[in-house]
Design a protein around this motif. Structure first.
Motif: not given
Length: 80
Positions: A24-36
Motif C-alpha cells: 500500500k505504501h509502495l503504491k502511495e510512493f509511486t503516486t506521490t513521485e509520479s512514477l509511471e
C-alpha cells in the motif's frame, strides 16, 4: 523496455499482512513521485514468507532503490 522487480521480504506469522501494508505504501510512493509504468503487489512464498514488490522501468531503479531500500531485486520479464 527493460524492467526490474524490487522486492521486500517479510517473514513470520504476520508476514502477509505486513507485506500487504507495505505494498500500500509502495503504491502511495509511486503516486506521490509520479512514477509511471509501475506495478506494486504482494506474493506469498509460503505461510511464513511473503514479499511486497514494485516492478518499474530499469531507468527508475536507482531513484527508487536509494529511497526505499529493497532487500533485493531481479530483472523482470512480463511474459513469464
Amino acid at each position: 523496455m527493460e524492467q526490474v522487480k524490487l522486492i521486500w521480504d517479510f517473514r513470520g506469522p504476520n508476514a502477509i499482512k505486513i507485506a500487504e501494508h507495505h505494498a500500500k505504501h509502495l503504491k502511495e510512493f509511486t503516486t506521490t513521485e509520479s512514477l509511471e509504468n509501475t506495478t506494486c503487489d504482494t506474493e506469498q512464498i509460503n505461510p511464513m514468507h511473503c514479499t511486497a514488490f514494485l516492478i518499474t522501468p530499469k531507468d527508475k531503479m536507482d531513484f527508487i532503490r536509494e529511497r526505499l531500500k529493497p532487500n533485493r531485486g531481479q530483472l523482470y520479464n512480463s511474459k513469464s
